[in-house]
Design a protein around this motif. Structure first.
Motif, PDB file in Angstrom:
ATOM      1  N   GLU A 123      21.360  14.544 -25.579  1.00 48.39           N
ATOM      2  CA  GLU A 123      20.932  14.177 -24.319  1.00 48.39           C
ATOM      3  C   GLU A 123      20.302  13.275 -23.602  1.00 48.39           C
ATOM      4  OE1 GLU A 123      22.034  18.874 -23.348  1.00 48.39           O
ATOM      5  OE2 GLU A 123      19.855  18.540 -23.575  1.00 48.39           O
ATOM      6  N   TRP A 124      19.478  13.085 -24.470  1.00 46.92           N
ATOM      7  CA  TRP A 124      18.644  12.119 -24.221  1.00 46.92           C
ATOM      8  C   TRP A 124      19.477  10.210 -23.819  1.00 46.92           C
ATOM      9  CZ3 TRP A 124      16.752   7.036 -24.767  1.00 46.92           C
ATOM     10  CH2 TRP A 124      15.434   6.632 -24.195  1.00 46.92           C
ATOM     11  N   ARG A 125      19.733  10.063 -22.366  1.00 46.48           N
ATOM     12  CA  ARG A 125      19.683   9.556 -21.454  1.00 46.48           C
ATOM     13  C   ARG A 125      21.086   8.617 -21.857  1.00 46.48           C
ATOM     14  NH1 ARG A 125      14.930   5.009 -20.635  1.00 46.48           N
ATOM     15  NH2 ARG A 125      13.368   6.169 -19.930  1.00 46.48           N
ATOM     16  N   ALA A 126      22.134  10.213 -22.228  1.00 47.47           N
ATOM     17  CA  ALA A 126      23.639  10.195 -22.186  1.00 47.47           C
ATOM     18  C   ALA A 126      24.494   9.557 -21.452  1.00 47.47           C
ATOM     19  CB  ALA A 126      24.112  12.064 -22.537  1.00 47.47           C
ATOM     20  N   GLU A 127      25.326   8.276 -21.903  1.00 52.87           N
ATOM     21  CA  GLU A 127      25.695   7.601 -21.331  1.00 52.87           C
ATOM     22  C   GLU A 127      26.879   8.277 -20.603  1.00 52.87           C
ATOM     23  OE1 GLU A 127      26.882   4.877 -24.365  1.00 52.87           O
ATOM     24  OE2 GLU A 127      24.180   3.421 -24.074  1.00 52.87           O
ATOM     25  N   GLU A 128      27.526   9.693 -21.030  1.00 56.25           N
ATOM     26  CA  GLU A 128      27.985  10.182 -20.457  1.00 56.25           C
ATOM     27  C   GLU A 128      27.717  11.661 -19.533  1.00 56.25           C
ATOM     28  OE1 GLU A 128      27.969  11.357 -24.681  1.00 56.25           O
ATOM     29  OE2 GLU A 128      27.509   9.666 -23.807  1.00 56.25           O
ATOM     30  N   GLU A 129      28.683  12.008 -18.798  1.00 54.78           N
ATOM     31  CA  GLU A 129      28.219  13.511 -18.458  1.00 54.78           C
ATOM     32  C   GLU A 129      28.344  14.643 -18.778  1.00 54.78           C
ATOM     33  OE1 GLU A 129      28.697  15.427 -14.029  1.00 54.78           O
ATOM     34  OE2 GLU A 129      29.214  13.404 -14.806  1.00 54.78           O
ATOM     35  N   PRO A 181      27.120  15.896 -21.952  1.00 54.32           N
ATOM     36  CA  PRO A 181      27.538  15.223 -23.448  1.00 54.32           C
ATOM     37  C   PRO A 181      27.073  16.663 -24.450  1.00 54.32           C
ATOM     38  CG  PRO A 181      25.649  14.058 -23.382  1.00 54.32           C
ATOM     39  CD  PRO A 181      26.243  14.481 -21.994  1.00 54.32           C
ATOM     40  N   PRO A 182      27.746  16.860 -25.583  1.00 59.48           N
ATOM     41  CA  PRO A 182      27.382  18.116 -25.915  1.00 59.48           C
ATOM     42  C   PRO A 182      26.434  18.416 -27.159  1.00 59.48           C
ATOM     43  CG  PRO A 182      28.923  17.566 -27.487  1.00 59.48           C
ATOM     44  CD  PRO A 182      29.415  17.214 -25.999  1.00 59.48           C
ATOM     45  N   ARG A 183      25.182  19.538 -26.417  1.00 52.97           N
ATOM     46  CA  ARG A 183      24.465  19.769 -27.331  1.00 52.97           C
ATOM     47  C   ARG A 183      24.245  19.787 -28.735  1.00 52.97           C
ATOM     48  NH1 ARG A 183      19.901  23.501 -24.645  1.00 52.97           N
ATOM     49  NH2 ARG A 183      20.125  22.293 -22.686  1.00 52.97           N
ATOM     50  N   VAL A 184      23.377  19.116 -29.805  1.00 54.45           N
ATOM     51  CA  VAL A 184      22.839  19.187 -31.293  1.00 54.45           C
ATOM     52  C   VAL A 184      22.000  19.355 -31.725  1.00 54.45           C
ATOM     53  CG1 VAL A 184      25.332  17.463 -30.785  1.00 54.45           C
ATOM     54  CG2 VAL A 184      22.875  17.140 -30.947  1.00 54.45           C
ATOM     55  N   ALA A 185      22.201  20.686 -32.427  1.00 51.26           N
ATOM     56  CA  ALA A 185      21.119  21.375 -32.930  1.00 51.26           C
ATOM     57  C   ALA A 185      19.616  19.618 -33.628  1.00 51.26           C
ATOM     58  CB  ALA A 185      20.564  22.031 -33.698  1.00 51.26           C
ATOM     59  N   GLN A 186      19.638  19.393 -32.484  1.00 49.86           N
ATOM     60  CA  GLN A 186      18.685  17.569 -33.515  1.00 49.86           C
ATOM     61  C   GLN A 186      17.792  17.188 -31.857  1.00 49.86           C
ATOM     62  OE1 GLN A 186      19.082  16.366 -36.495  1.00 49.86           O
ATOM     63  NE2 GLN A 186      18.759  14.372 -36.355  1.00 49.86           N
ATOM     64  N   PHE A 187      16.626  17.332 -31.839  1.00 42.77           N
ATOM     65  CA  PHE A 187      15.355  16.857 -31.183  1.00 42.77           C
ATOM     66  C   PHE A 187      15.251  15.209 -30.831  1.00 42.77           C
ATOM     67  CE2 PHE A 187      13.977  20.602 -30.467  1.00 42.77           C
ATOM     68  CZ  PHE A 187      14.651  20.943 -28.958  1.00 42.77           C
ATOM     69  N   GLY A 188      15.595  15.079 -30.428  1.00 41.89           N
ATOM     70  CA  GLY A 188      16.024  13.261 -29.606  1.00 41.89           C
ATOM     71  C   GLY A 188      14.106  13.057 -28.797  1.00 41.89           C
ATOM     72  N   ALA A 189      13.664  11.821 -28.827  1.00 41.47           N
ATOM     73  CA  ALA A 189      12.262  11.278 -27.783  1.00 41.47           C
ATOM     74  C   ALA A 189      11.968   9.933 -28.574  1.00 41.47           C
ATOM     75  CB  ALA A 189      11.517  12.664 -28.116  1.00 41.47           C
ATOM     76  N   VAL A 190      11.479   9.348 -27.244  1.00 41.57           N
ATOM     77  CA  VAL A 190      10.854   8.017 -27.339  1.00 41.57           C
ATOM     78  C   VAL A 190       9.630   8.773 -26.628  1.00 41.57           C
ATOM     79  CG1 VAL A 190      11.148   5.704 -26.972  1.00 41.57           C
ATOM     80  CG2 VAL A 190      13.622   6.846 -27.397  1.00 41.57           C
ATOM     81  N   GLY A 191       8.468   7.607 -26.839  1.00 45.34           N
ATOM     82  CA  GLY A 191       6.966   7.739 -26.458  1.00 45.34           C
ATOM     83  C   GLY A 191       6.809   6.600 -26.751  1.00 45.34           C
ATOM     84  N   ARG A 192       5.792   6.271 -25.890  1.00 47.02           N
ATOM     85  CA  ARG A 192       4.873   5.026 -25.674  1.00 47.02           C
ATOM     86  C   ARG A 192       3.654   5.066 -25.792  1.00 47.02           C
ATOM     87  NH1 ARG A 192       2.082   1.662 -22.497  1.00 47.02           N
ATOM     88  NH2 ARG A 192       1.833  -0.832 -22.198  1.00 47.02           N
ATOM     89  N   LYS A 193       2.987   4.156 -26.856  1.00 51.67           N
ATOM     90  CA  LYS A 193       1.920   4.604 -27.575  1.00 51.67           C
ATOM     91  C   LYS A 193       0.390   3.838 -25.968  1.00 51.67           C
ATOM     92  CE  LYS A 193      -2.224   3.442 -30.689  1.00 51.67           C
ATOM     93  NZ  LYS A 193      -2.263   2.867 -31.683  1.00 51.67           N
ATOM     94  N   PRO A 194      -0.039   4.400 -25.476  1.00 49.03           N
ATOM     95  CA  PRO A 194      -1.119   4.501 -23.939  1.00 49.03           C
ATOM     96  C   PRO A 194      -1.989   3.271 -24.631  1.00 49.03           C
ATOM     97  CG  PRO A 194      -1.459   6.559 -24.717  1.00 49.03           C
ATOM     98  CD  PRO A 194      -0.472   6.036 -25.438  1.00 49.03           C
TER      99      PRO A 194
END
Length: 260
Positions: free
Chosen positions: A239-245, A247-260
């Motif tokens: 679901e992270w910035r998915a390119e299709e509307e 998408p099936p949710r999967v059992a894997q978390f994802g994230a992108v973070g910026r160091k301040p």
């Protein structure tokens, strides 16, 4: 020719993952374990493919809009479609990418296949995520740690079984890079996968290497405490910035973070 010693009698994560992605670099034991897990938890193939697509979306954003030109990808796995260097250098031919893994089969393939553009650089380090100091020393020969770096930790911290140790590993890596750097992370969770996912993980730990652990969203947020998460935050990686509307949710978390 590089010769490596590979134990083909026990299923290994890199090779089973390759099998789920449709690759050929696996053995009978990997396919047997992979098929059993898929029988218990059919969504595992979607997890593997969603994780790979997440990598592509995250790297395209970082090398494109975010302007990142350096990537440290720890837990490379076997080469597949849209590897980090291919995605990054398609956006920025001068991008520099360092891969890290400690599986001998990955090592053999990485040296043969992970070749970058003429403008950029692609390198490979044989090292273990449990010990970040050798990774940072070796990567500093290719990457400039005074300039922003994207640290890629996709499906690797689940092999650091102790959460306090995993937090310490991430903290050390993030401390080594300057403000404006990024942390990209995926991690399995039973919060999204249910009982079948839990059974699949139990079977894995009894029949394959290395052992794995799932973590809750709260535990994974601890791993991300040193960065500011980009929208939409910590979500299923599909679901992270998915390119299709939808998408099936999967059992894997994802994230992108910026160091301040």
């Amino acid at each position: 020719m590089l010769r490596v010693s590979v134990d083909a009698s026990v299923a290994h994560n890199a090779r089973v993952w390759d099998y789920w992605l449709g690759g050929q670099d696996n053995y009978l034991v990997d396919r047997q374990v992979g098929d059993h897990i898929r029988g218990v938890y059919p969504e595992i193939v979607q997890v593997a493919r969603a994780d790979r697509r997440f990598l592509g979306r995250a790297v395209r954003h970082l090398a494109g809009k975010a302007g990142i030109r350096q990537f440290l990808d720890i837990g490379t796995g076997l080469p597949a479609v849209e590897n980090t260097h291919q995605v990054a250098q398609s956006q920025a031919p001068d991008a520099r990418v360092v891969y890290v893994d400690n599986d001998p089969l990955v090592l053999a393939h990485a040296r043969a296949l992970l070749v970058g553009t003429q403008e950029g650089v692609t390198d490979y380090i044989d090292a273990d995520v449990h010990d970040p100091e050798p990774i940072l020393r070796a990567a500093s020969k290719t990457l400039n740690f005074e300039q922003p770096v994207a640290i890629m930790l996709l499906g690797i911290l689940n092999f650091v079984l102790d959460t306090e140790e995993a937090v310490a590993v991430v903290t050390r890596l993030v401390d080594a890079v300057p403000s404006g750097s990024y942390l990209v992370l995926t991690h399995p969770t039973t919060e999204l996968g249910g009982a079948a996912n839990e059974e699949a993980m139990r079977f894995w730990n009894e029949n394959a290497v290395p052992p794995i652990t799932a973590r809750s969203g709260a535990e994974i947020r601890r791993l991300l405490s040193g960065v500011e998460l980009l929208e939409p935050g910590l979500v299923s990686c599909s679901e992270w910035r998915a390119e299709e509307e939808g998408p099936p949710r999967v059992a894997q978390f994802g994230a992108v973070g910026r160091k301040p």
